[in-house]
Scaffold this motif. Structure first.
Motif, mmCIF file in Angstrom:
data_model
loop_
_atom_site.group_PDB
_atom_site.id
_atom_site.type_symbol
_atom_site.label_atom_id
_atom_site.label_comp_id
_atom_site.label_asym_id
_atom_site.label_seq_id
_atom_site.Cartn_x
_atom_site.Cartn_y
_atom_site.Cartn_z
ATOM 1 N N ILE A 1 14.895 62.085 -15.351
ATOM 2 C CA ILE A 1 14.355 63.491 -14.738
ATOM 3 C C ILE A 1 13.276 63.173 -14.006
ATOM 4 C CG2 ILE A 1 13.673 65.707 -15.309
ATOM 5 C CD1 ILE A 1 16.028 66.137 -17.242
ATOM 6 N N TRP A 2 12.186 62.311 -14.864
ATOM 7 C CA TRP A 2 10.881 62.286 -14.233
ATOM 8 C C TRP A 2 10.727 60.738 -13.821
ATOM 9 C CZ3 TRP A 2 8.176 58.396 -16.502
ATOM 10 C CH2 TRP A 2 8.588 57.921 -17.722
ATOM 11 N N ALA A 3 11.693 59.826 -14.205
ATOM 12 C CA ALA A 3 11.269 58.376 -13.694
ATOM 13 C C ALA A 3 11.632 58.088 -12.452
ATOM 14 C CB ALA A 3 12.119 57.477 -14.770
ATOM 15 N N ALA A 4 12.954 58.883 -11.846
ATOM 16 C CA ALA A 4 13.506 58.703 -10.458
ATOM 17 C C ALA A 4 12.542 59.194 -9.521
ATOM 18 C CB ALA A 4 14.888 59.501 -10.515
ATOM 19 N N LEU B 1 7.432 54.304 -4.149
ATOM 20 C CA LEU B 1 8.072 53.512 -3.189
ATOM 21 C C LEU B 1 7.481 54.224 -1.826
ATOM 22 C CD1 LEU B 1 10.082 51.513 -1.887
ATOM 23 C CD2 LEU B 1 11.831 53.168 -2.268
ATOM 24 N N LEU B 2 7.391 55.403 -1.708
ATOM 25 C CA LEU B 2 6.787 56.245 -0.642
ATOM 26 C C LEU B 2 5.474 55.582 -0.101
ATOM 27 C CD1 LEU B 2 7.597 58.032 1.459
ATOM 28 C CD2 LEU B 2 6.367 59.807 0.150
ATOM 29 N N LEU C 1 4.128 53.685 3.030
ATOM 30 C CA LEU C 1 3.218 54.466 3.991
ATOM 31 C C LEU C 1 1.607 53.476 4.055
ATOM 32 C CD1 LEU C 1 3.344 58.076 3.178
ATOM 33 C CD2 LEU C 1 3.875 56.930 4.915
ATOM 34 N N GLY C 2 1.473 52.759 2.496
ATOM 35 C CA GLY C 2 0.361 51.851 2.608
ATOM 36 C C GLY C 2 0.573 50.756 3.579
#
Length: 117
Positions: A96-99, A106-107, A111-112
């Motif tokens: 629930i929180w890991a995904a 990853l985003l 973006l970096g």
């Protein structure tokens, strides 16, 4: 010798009794879950029927009867009493929180990378 044999028999009897009680507790839990599931399905069917039926039916008597049926809770056969069952804590679902955290990381990386180059 006889005393030792009696003690061994008593020990085996206690183990069988514990195993039987544990099996009964598991069975009671399973039965309770099945009952709750059936009741939930019945309530959902009634609610769905009432929701779709109320739009189609304009007869107020039928609506009152449908509402009274929903208001009355389902009665469970009380003659069958389940033994006291220990409640277990539900395991935490880490997905629930890991995904979302992995997607966010990853985003940020994408973006970096895009920002630097």
């Amino acid at each position: 010798m006889k005393r030792e044999e009696e003690m061994a028999k008593a020990k085996l009897a206690m183990e069988r009794k514990k195993f039987q009680e544990k099996a009964e507790a598991k069975r009671a839990i399973r039965i309770q879950k099945e009952i709750e599931k059936k009741l939930k399905e019945k309530r959902e069917k009634k609610a769905k029927k009432n929701a779709s039926g109320s739009a189609l039916n304009s007869d107020p008597e039928e609506l009152v009867e449908a509402e009274s049926e929903v208001a009355e809770p389902e009665k469970v056969d009380e003659s069958v009493e389940a033994p006291v069952v220990l409640k277990r804590k539900k395991p935490t679902n880490y997905w629930i929180w890991a995904a979302p955290a992995a997607v966010f990381a990853l985003l940020v990386l994408v973006l970096g990378y895009y920002y630097l180059f």
